[in-house]
Structure formats: C-alpha cells, structure tokens
Design a protein around this motif. Structure first.
Motif, PDB file in Angstrom:
ATOM      1  N   LEU A  22       0.805  -1.217   0.000  1.00 16.80           N
ATOM      2  CA  LEU A  22       0.000   0.000   0.000  1.00 16.80           C
ATOM      3  C   LEU A  22       0.844   1.275   0.000  1.00 16.80           C
ATOM      4  N   GLY A  23       2.176   1.121   0.120  1.00 18.80           N
ATOM      5  CA  GLY A  23       3.056   2.280   0.066  1.00 18.80           C
ATOM      6  C   GLY A  23       3.432   2.880   1.404  1.00 18.80           C
ATOM      7  N   TYR A  24       3.160   2.163   2.498  1.00 21.51           N
ATOM      8  CA  TYR A  24       3.571   2.628   3.826  1.00 21.51           C
ATOM      9  C   TYR A  24       5.032   2.256   4.049  1.00 21.51           C
ATOM     10  N   GLN A  25       5.710   3.084   4.839  1.00 19.06           N
ATOM     11  CA  GLN A  25       7.110   2.834   5.176  1.00 19.06           C
ATOM     12  C   GLN A  25       7.293   2.927   6.679  1.00 19.06           C
ATOM     13  N   LEU A  26       8.208   2.096   7.203  1.00 19.16           N
ATOM     14  CA  LEU A  26       8.483   2.095   8.631  1.00 19.16           C
ATOM     15  C   LEU A  26       9.480   3.202   8.947  1.00 19.16           C
ATOM     16  N   ARG A  27       9.002   4.231   9.655  1.00 18.97           N
ATOM     17  CA  ARG A  27       9.841   5.354  10.028  1.00 18.97           C
ATOM     18  C   ARG A  27       9.515   5.778  11.445  1.00 18.97           C
ATOM     19  N   GLN A  28      10.527   6.007  12.240  1.00 17.23           N
ATOM     20  CA  GLN A  28      10.368   6.487  13.618  1.00 17.23           C
ATOM     21  C   GLN A  28       9.420   5.592  14.425  1.00 17.23           C
ATOM     22  N   GLY A  29       9.562   4.281  14.213  1.00 16.71           N
ATOM     23  CA  GLY A  29       8.835   3.308  15.022  1.00 16.71           C
ATOM     24  C   GLY A  29       7.412   3.018  14.597  1.00 16.71           C
ATOM     25  N   ALA A  30       6.958   3.564  13.461  1.00 17.67           N
ATOM     26  CA  ALA A  30       5.586   3.309  13.009  1.00 17.67           C
ATOM     27  C   ALA A  30       5.542   3.301  11.483  1.00 17.67           C
ATOM     28  N   TRP A  31       4.626   2.514  10.952  1.00 10.67           N
ATOM     29  CA  TRP A  31       4.400   2.502   9.505  1.00 10.67           C
ATOM     30  C   TRP A  31       3.607   3.749   9.131  1.00 10.67           C
ATOM     31  N   ARG A  32       4.109   4.476   8.125  1.00 11.70           N
ATOM     32  CA  ARG A  32       3.535   5.770   7.765  1.00 11.70           C
ATOM     33  C   ARG A  32       3.369   5.889   6.256  1.00 11.70           C
ATOM     34  N   HIS A  33       2.377   6.688   5.887  1.00 10.28           N
ATOM     35  CA  HIS A  33       2.145   7.027   4.481  1.00 10.28           C
ATOM     36  C   HIS A  33       2.043   8.546   4.394  1.00 10.28           C
ATOM     37  N   PRO A  34       2.640   9.165   3.372  1.00  9.34           N
ATOM     38  CA  PRO A  34       2.620  10.631   3.311  1.00  9.34           C
ATOM     39  C   PRO A  34       1.239  11.230   3.082  1.00  9.34           C
ATOM     40  N   GLU A  35       0.276  10.441   2.580  1.00  4.96           N
ATOM     41  CA  GLU A  35      -1.016  11.008   2.200  1.00  4.96           C
ATOM     42  C   GLU A  35      -2.215  10.245   2.751  1.00  4.96           C
ATOM     43  N   ARG A  36      -2.008   9.065   3.345  1.00  4.99           N
ATOM     44  CA  ARG A  36      -3.135   8.206   3.666  1.00  4.99           C
ATOM     45  C   ARG A  36      -3.107   7.772   5.127  1.00  4.99           C
ATOM     46  N   THR A  37      -4.276   7.388   5.653  1.00  2.00           N
ATOM     47  CA  THR A  37      -4.408   6.881   7.010  1.00  2.00           C
ATOM     48  C   THR A  37      -5.022   5.491   6.955  1.00  2.00           C
TER      49      THR A  37
END
Length: 304
Positions: A22-37
């Motif tokens: 889905l395009g999430y990346q693991l950064r600063q201890g959590a999976w994150r997406h620049p535009e989505r939740t």
C-alpha cells in the motif's frame, strides 16, 4: 484518504507485506504514508502466529496518528475473558471452546504481564464504530437502533464507558444485544420446528445473515455458515426482520470470512475480511483504498 484493512488475526508478517504494498514505510517506530491513514475494522488477535507483532504494529500506527482502530469481537472477548461475572467466573466463560479460540493470544500475552495489561486497557479505549464525514466503519453490522443504545453507554467517540463493560457482556441487557448486532452480526430466528447444527456441533435456532443483500429475502440465500442449506425453510424471511442500510455513506465491515477474490457486497458496502486466518491458506489479507467516492469499486481492493 483512507486504507480500510480487514481482520488480521495475528498475521503480523502479512500485515507488514500489505502495508508495503500500500506504500507505507516504517519510520520512527511506526508505519507511515505521506497522504493516507489506515483504518482497522478490528479482530487484530486470535488464531495467527504473530499476535503481539500485530497488536504492536497497529497500536504504534494509532499512537503516531497514522491509523484509526475500532473494536472487533475478538478484542471485546479478550476483555470479557478477564472480567468477573460476580459469581466466581468470568463474563467470557473459560470453557474449552472459548479457551481454544483465545489460545494463540494468551500464549503470547501471558509471557509479558505488563504488555498484556496494557493491551487490554488499549482494547477498552477503542470505539465500537466510526462515523466519519465520508464513510462509516463497523465490525459487523450498521444498525441505527443498536447504535443509539451504544451511544447512550459511550463517550463522544463511541468508546464504551468503564461502567458499560459489564452490561456489554451480560446477556439480557439492551447494550449486550446492541453490541451483538454491531460487533457480531444480524441474526434471524428460524420458524418453529427448524434448527441446524453448526461447525462447533452446537444446535442453532437462528441464522446469521448476509444482511446487506437486497436481491433476495430467502432464508437459504441469506444464511451464513449453514450446511446443508436444505435444513432451512424454503421460503422468504418475514418482512421487517432484516435491518437494511440507509445508504447515506459508504460502509466498511469485517468479520465475515469472505472467500475468493475480494469484491463489494453492494455499491456502498465493502467487507474487507477475506479470511487471512483460514487454515487452508487460501485466504488473503485485504484492504480497500478509499478516496471519498460515494459509489465503491472492486478495483480499489488490494491484498496479499
């Protein structure tokens, strides 16, 4: 916008694979997406091989503002497992069947009592449903009368109050019935003389239904988990016995162990539970990529 993800049931590796897809990346201890939740429909636990990993991934995403999570029936049951019934037992009876269902979670959770206690407290903080401007999310069935009862025992975010947990797990209470509908599904009683034996060898006098369908009212068409179907009446369910849906917003549900290629239940209802925990290995972990559309599309499903 939102990626609505189905029941994970302890399959942490599949969860990571889907997040990557889905395009999430693991950064600063959590999976994150620049535009989505991410939105989880619940049932994070039980059955699978990575219970703690699954909880920790989703909880870290919520803490980082990257996910919203609702209460599944397995989280509800995990809390009830620990609540006294006032008679020396528990609101979720520790019988053989319930113990088997909950064993995978307990095997990991009980290795770290502090983590277990913290996780149960987190489960108690999860809302029963989401009613956002563009969409709704509930674990099993959207039903306005049941929602009204739940709202009377919840805060403004649809999180059950501390005082409500006993009632929510006490048969005979209106809140128990409301939770059963929204968290576990819509049932219809069978006419006198009809019953069936479920996969757990229990005789049942009501069927759980595909309540979202509008193309049929037939017992045999709407029944879930009944084999053989000819044990059911060969006729329609009485008018007014199904909840319907008001179609005001797209609705996302989990819970139902769908089979095959992920697809919509109606133009405005999508089940995102596609049986990742199926012992056959044929199930997938699925998500729907929601971008505000009022008419949903099969093309928006993603799965691993």
């Amino acid at each position: 916008m939102f990626d609505v993800i189905g029941d994970i049931h302890g399959h942490g590796d599949r969860l990571e694979a889907l997040l990557k897809k889905l395009g999430y990346q693991l950064r600063q201890g959590a999976w994150r997406h620049p535009e989505r939740t991410l939105i989880s429909v619940g049932d994070l636990i039980d059955r699978g091989p990575q219970q703690r990993k699954t909880v920790d991934i989703i909880r870290a995403m919520q803490d980082a503002g990257q996910a919203q999570v609702i209460l599944g029936n397995h989280e509800l049951n995990a809390v009830a497992w620990t609540l006294s019934d006032g008679n020396g037992g528990f609101l979720r009876a520790h019988n053989a069947n319930h113990t088997r269902q909950h064993a995978a979670f307990l095997a990991e959770a009980e290795q770290d009592k502090a983590w277990y206690a913290s996780t149960l407290a987190w489960f108690r903080s999860l809302p029963v449903y989401l009613d956002l401007p563009a969409l709704r999310v509930v674990h099993a069935c959207w039903h306005a009368p049941s929602k009204a009862i739940i709202d009377a025992h919840s805060d403004a975010q649809a999180v059950l109050t501390e005082a409500a947990w006993i009632a929510a797990n006490s048969k005979g209470h209106a809140l128990y019935d409301a939770i059963e509908v929204m968290n576990k599904g819509w049932e219809v009683s069978l006419p006198p003389g009809y019953s069936f034996v479920d996969k757990g060898d229990h005789r049942r006098f009501a069927i759980r239904t595909q309540w979202w369908r509008t193309d049929t009212q037939h017992y045999r068409d709407l029944a879930l988990g009944v084999e053989p179907l000819d044990t059911l009446p060969d006729g329609p369910i009485e008018a007014g016995k199904l909840p319907g849906y008001d179609q005001h917003k797209p609705l996302f549900i989990g819970h139902y162990w769908m089979r095959g290629r992920p697809q919509l239940q109606s133009p405005q209802i999508a089940c995102v539970d596609w049986s990742v925990a199926d012992p056959s290995g044929d199930g997938v972990l699925a998500a729907y990529r929601f971008d505000g559309e009022q008419q949903l599309s099969n093309d928006k499903f993603v799965w691993v």
